[in-house]
Design a protein around this motif. Structure first.
Motif, PDB file in Angstrom:
ATOM      1  N   VAL A 171      11.126  24.608  40.092  1.00 28.90           N
ATOM      2  CA  VAL A 171      12.156  23.801  39.301  1.00 28.90           C
ATOM      3  C   VAL A 171      11.668  22.253  39.858  1.00 28.90           C
ATOM      4  O   VAL A 171      11.827  21.395  40.031  1.00 28.90           O
TER       5      VAL A 171
ATOM      6  N   MET B 126      13.433  27.561  44.698  1.00 30.33           N
ATOM      7  CA  MET B 126      13.975  28.422  44.564  1.00 30.33           C
ATOM      8  C   MET B 126      14.181  29.978  45.694  1.00 30.33           C
ATOM      9  O   MET B 126      15.355  30.184  45.778  1.00 30.33           O
TER      10      MET B 126
ATOM     11  N   VAL C 129      21.572  25.935  34.476  1.00 27.61           N
ATOM     12  CA  VAL C 129      21.696  24.700  35.200  1.00 27.61           C
ATOM     13  C   VAL C 129      23.177  24.713  34.932  1.00 27.61           C
ATOM     14  O   VAL C 129      24.201  24.347  33.250  1.00 27.61           O
TER      15      VAL C 129
ATOM     16  N   VAL D 156      21.652  25.033  39.690  1.00 24.99           N
ATOM     17  CA  VAL D 156      20.987  26.107  39.519  1.00 24.99           C
ATOM     18  C   VAL D 156      21.366  27.309  40.013  1.00 24.99           C
ATOM     19  O   VAL D 156      21.298  27.488  40.883  1.00 24.99           O
TER      20      VAL D 156
ATOM     21  N   LEU E  97      19.898  20.083  48.437  1.00 22.25           N
ATOM     22  CA  LEU E  97      19.742  21.703  47.757  1.00 22.25           C
ATOM     23  C   LEU E  97      19.647  22.668  49.960  1.00 22.25           C
ATOM     24  O   LEU E  97      18.670  22.297  50.399  1.00 22.25           O
TER      25      LEU E  97
ATOM     26  N   LEU F 174      15.637  19.138  34.113  1.00 16.78           N
ATOM     27  CA  LEU F 174      15.109  20.825  35.069  1.00 16.78           C
ATOM     28  C   LEU F 174      14.438  21.841  34.059  1.00 16.78           C
ATOM     29  O   LEU F 174      14.648  22.561  32.709  1.00 16.78           O
TER      30      LEU F 174
ATOM     31  N   THR G 215      21.013  17.927  33.867  1.00 18.95           N
ATOM     32  CA  THR G 215      21.045  18.131  35.120  1.00 18.95           C
ATOM     33  C   THR G 215      23.208  16.246  34.276  1.00 18.95           C
ATOM     34  O   THR G 215      22.767  16.205  33.695  1.00 18.95           O
TER      35      THR G 215
ATOM     36  N   ASN H 242      24.160  22.078  44.688  1.00 18.31           N
ATOM     37  CA  ASN H 242      23.540  21.162  44.471  1.00 18.31           C
ATOM     38  C   ASN H 242      21.761  20.148  44.774  1.00 18.31           C
ATOM     39  O   ASN H 242      21.617  20.551  45.517  1.00 18.31           O
ATOM     40  N   ILE H 243      21.783  19.945  43.565  1.00 18.70           N
ATOM     41  CA  ILE H 243      19.635  20.134  43.344  1.00 18.70           C
ATOM     42  C   ILE H 243      19.558  18.699  44.442  1.00 18.70           C
ATOM     43  O   ILE H 243      18.329  18.579  45.210  1.00 18.70           O
ATOM     44  N   ASP H 244      20.611  18.380  44.295  1.00 17.26           N
ATOM     45  CA  ASP H 244      20.185  16.844  45.245  1.00 17.26           C
ATOM     46  C   ASP H 244      20.451  16.681  47.134  1.00 17.26           C
ATOM     47  O   ASP H 244      19.762  16.107  47.301  1.00 17.26           O
TER      48      ASP H 244
ATOM     49  N   ALA I 213      21.433  27.172  44.088  1.00 11.51           N
ATOM     50  CA  ALA I 213      22.460  25.942  44.958  1.00 11.51           C
ATOM     51  C   ALA I 213      23.124  25.251  43.686  1.00 11.51           C
ATOM     52  O   ALA I 213      23.621  24.446  42.824  1.00 11.51           O
TER      53      ALA I 213
END
Length: 837
Positions: free
Chosen positions: A104, A119, A133, A142, A160, A96, A90, A156-158, A154
């Motif tokens: 993930v 996911m 990624v 991702v 989701l 990741l 990231t 933004n993984i923060d 997604a």
């Protein structure tokens, strides 16, 4: 300068060079047996050894290893989770690991597991075929290609939020190649299915045709997107490379490679502001650089390599080397190109001759000055120094620039000083122990603030603090933030006792501005060290930061004590509310009993919001006085029927008796009596009497000509005579019942005298009636009475009889020369007589 250009390779009008970033390279793993991912901006390298085998022995577990860019192994861990399909970094340098079930897993740079996310169910059911990624404007994203050949993404993984992209028409097998684009801050996927190219976004799947390609192309086998997402390259089945804009609107060039098979890897090798589109591919251990010219550059490799695109070139990672390939920047080409007569080249030669004490130095300088290019020469040397990797070459160029600017009267020093500072920072970062070999363009794009963050994440706290001080970064942005991060790391060390860690942290941090001990304590709590967290909170000066964490740790008693010590009533209310919800009623009340301040505030709250709870509190304390007050308030605020109100007041009487408050009990009993009397009157007459005071009730009865009822109240409640007479004459005058007023005045001797009769009549503008009572007024008030009714002559006679000069003066002040001349003369004669005597 021949040694400088020894590793330069021409490609059209420009040169490319490849050099080792580190001579001592310790990452010896065979990359053919690994999943590999390297973070951009000279970031760490992750390997999943044995991770590429789809079918593997259960006894052969993959091993996850993380290395710095200098080849130092940071961590090596056995992989204990599922089958990993892809790994990637990231923007915050978290690793990741994407499994085939769509899970993930996120690890930090030291291999510590942080968290995981899924996911979605569709990915779980159809499994993961491929994944990528990618960086976004919001963080890191991702994208998954499922076994149903659909894409789930997604951004933004923060934060989701999963998106399922539209289906690609005719896609019955995995696409031959695909990549992620960012356009207008939104992610898109470009893919090739045979000869068809599609661009997918949230709502649509659009077929595109790369401009300038001939009809002989039957398919695309590789795709590469530039670091800034603005350019795109496609490798065709005919061995050609199409390069153009990522919007497919413009063609940059089409290159013939003479390779029919697709490259193993295919990436851009770009430089900011360069007009030379260049891609790098690998075929059978041959690395080929291709641009818009027919020439190519080939490097033969002895082993498998991995290409990592950067903003200004490509990192080449193998088991024996870590190299960097890039286009030689224009300033370096101008200075070091063979037989160059650029002003920077002449200045560098002039400085070399000057160091030899040769007169040729003057000749070179004269040549530059004659062309008025000395300023440009200095700028070229400074710029070239930034783009050189070796410190010795940097020094030579900066010394030449320093030498040249001595002959310029007003050369601004900022550029030179800033470059010298930046290079010192870069050389510190490139050190083998640190292992972050940033180039100058990467450093400028990354910014010093993010570089400090990277050092903090790598736990290189001393270096980060030294750089902050050297670059004069503010305390709040720099040292304090670094120290706070160090403290958060310190609390995770479980081999030290809580006391020593807390003291060490306080000794190091002290009262440094910007430091939050509560954040450090929160980190200790996350690590399961509650006692350490409590000790750290003792150093937190802000109670508003202490209390929430103490509540979170279930240390409510301590939280209440801290809230009370703060003097912040809102904070106390917060804790009390928490205790009320967490504890049973009895324990809650007992807790408050030991804290008078909290109990007082809670009573105030209950008084307005929860009166029944307030009653329970008073009952628990046997506080009969306050219980009596509570029942009185309840009678007037909560009860609606007369029976309920009387019952509440009777309860109040009982409580006042228990409290031995005879006065309160007596007046409450009288209030019950008055309330019942008012209710009866209201029921009989239909008029409102309830909730009037005793006096207002008497006055209302008198105004309604209910004199008997008023007299009854007067007797029953033992209203003082003077007060009753005042009430009656006020009511009679108000309703203009002058006859009844006269009768009342003659009923018996007035306890208030007769002056009030005069005053009340005058107040209601009836001087005629007022005159009837003046004669009965006491002698000392008669003059005042005559003045009030306007009979000044009688007032003069009375004052004269009393021989009172002050009264005569008062009358004189009421006279006017025009209308009361005779009275004025009488007053003057009377005053003269008084003076004679």
């Amino acid at each position: 300068m021949a040694f400088v250009t020894a590793n330069w390779n021409p490609l059209g009008d420009v040169f490319y060079r490849k050099f080792n970033l580190y001579s001592d390279w310790k990452m010896k793993e065979d990359l053919s047996n690994c999943l590999i991912a390297a973070a951009p901006y000279a970031g760490p390298i992750a390997l999943m050894i044995n991770g590429s085998h789809k079918e593997r022995s259960p006894s052969l577990r993959p091993i996850m290893e993380i290395y710095s860019s200098s080849g130092n192994r940071i961590v090596s861990l056995p992989w204990k989770s599922g089958q990993v399909v892809h790994i990637g970094w990231t923007t915050n340098e978290d690793l990741l690991c994407i499994q085939d079930d769509g899970t993930v897993l996120i690890h930090d740079i030291f291999g510590t597991f942080k968290r995981h996310f899924s996911m979605g169910n569709e990915v779980l059911q159809n499994r993961v075929v491929d994944a990528k990624v990618f960086p976004t404007a919001y963080g890191s994203g991702v994208v998954i290609l499922t076994g149903a050949f659909r894409f789930t993404l997604a951004t933004n993984i923060d934060d989701l939020k999963l998106r399922r992209f539209p289906e690609v028409p005719g896609l019955l097998r995995p696409p031959t190649c695909w990549a992620v684009l960012m356009q207008d801050r939104q992610p898109k996927i470009v893919l090739a299915n045979g000869k068809d190219v599609y661009v997918l976004d949230n709502a649509s799947c659009t077929s595109v045709i790369p401009p300038g390609l001939g009809p002989q192309v039957c398919g695309f086998t590789q795709i590469a997107v530039s670091f800034n997402y603005k350019k795109l390259a496609l490798f065709t089945d005919t061995g050609n490379i199409w390069m153009g804009s990522s919007s497919f609107k413009d063609k940059l060039c089409v290159v013939e490679t003479n390779f029919k098979t697709a490259p193993k890897q295919f990436v851009w090798c770009d430089r900011p502001k360069s007009d030379n589109p260049t891609v790098v591919g690998i075929w059978d251990k041959v690395l080929v650089i291709m641009g818009k010219t027919k020439e190519t550059i080939k490097f033969y490799q002895d082993e498998d390599v991995h290409l990592v695109p950067e903003v200004d070139g490509v990192r080449i990672i193998s088991s024996s080397n870590h190299e960097f390939l890039h286009e030689v920047p224009p300033a370096c080409q101008d200075i070091f190109k063979i037989a160059s007569m650029a002003p920077g080249a002449l200045l560098l030669e002039a400085h070399k001759e000057y160091e030899k004490e040769s007169q040729k130095a003057d000749e070179y300088l004269r040549e530059i000055k004659e062309q008025n290019l000395l300023f440009e020469a200095v700028q070229q040397c400074i710029e070239a120094a930034g783009n050189e990797y070796e410190p010795e070459m940097q020094k030579s160029l900066l010394r030449a620039a320093s030498f040249g600017k001595c002959f310029i009267s007003n050369f601004p020093p900022d550029t030179f000083v800033k470059m010298a500072r930046d290079l010192r920072v870069l050389n510190a970062m490139r050190d083998y122990i640190i292992g972050i070999p940033l180039t100058y363009p990467q450093y400028k794009q990354l910014t010093i603030e993010i570089l400090i963050d990277r050092l903090i994440l790598h736990r290189l706290y001393p270096l980060a603090i030294r750089i902050c001080k050297y670059m004069k970064i503010s305390e709040l942005q720099g040292a304090s933030r670094i120290l706070a991060h160090w403290a958060c790391y310190k609390v995770q060390q479980k081999d030290e006792p809580d006391d020593s860690i807390a003291r060490a942290i306080n000794h190091k941090l002290g009262d440094t501005p910007g430091i939050s001990y509560s954040e450090i304590a929160a980190k200790a709590y996350e690590c399961g060290r509650i006692e350490l967290a409590i000790k750290l909170l003792e150093y937190e000066p802000r109670s508003g930061e202490q209390v929430p964490l103490l509540l979170k740790m279930k240390r409510s008693q301590l939280a209440l004590l801290k809230a009370i010590e703060s003097g912040d009533s809102d904070l106390v209310y917060t804790v009390v509310t928490y205790l009320k919800n967490e504890m049973n009623r009895g324990d809650f009340f007992m807790t408050l009993q030991n804290q008078p301040v909290a109990l007082s505030l809670y009573r105030q709250f209950c008084k307005h919001q929860e009166p029944e709870t307030l009653k329970d509190l008073f009952n628990q304390d046997d506080n009969h006085q306050e219980l009596g007050n509570f029942y009185v308030r309840s009678s007037y605020s909560n009860e609606t029927t007369i029976e309920g109100r009387v019952a509440a007041l009777q309860s109040a009487v009982d409580e006042y008796n228990k409290a031995k408050n005879e006065f309160a009990a007596k007046i409450t009993e009288e209030q019950i009596k008055l309330l019942r009397y008012q209710f009866r009157l209201q029921k009989e007459s239909g008029k409102t009497y309830l909730d009037l005071s005793l006096h207002d009730t008497v006055q209302a009865l008198l105004l309604d000509s209910k004199h008997k009822q008023a007299e009854q109240l007067y007797k029953d409640f033992k209203i003082p005579d003077k007060r009753f007479w005042w009430l009656k004459i006020s009511a009679l005058a108000e309703k203009q019942d002058w006859e009844e007023l006269e009768k009342f005045s003659k009923s018996k001797k007035s306890p208030i005298g007769y002056m009030p009769f005069v005053e009340i009549c005058v107040k209601h503008r009836n001087r005629y009636e007022a005159k009837k009572y003046v004669a009965k007024v006491s002698p000392e008030q008669k003059v005042k009475g005559y003045i009030m009714v306007g009979d000044l002559e009688q007032a003069v006679e009375t004052a004269t009889e009393r021989k009172n000069e002050n009264e005569l003066n008062i009358i004189l002040s009421k006279c006017t020369a025009a209308t009361d001349q005779s009275i004025v003369e009488k007053i003057n004669r009377a005053k003269a007589q008084i003076l004679k005597k």
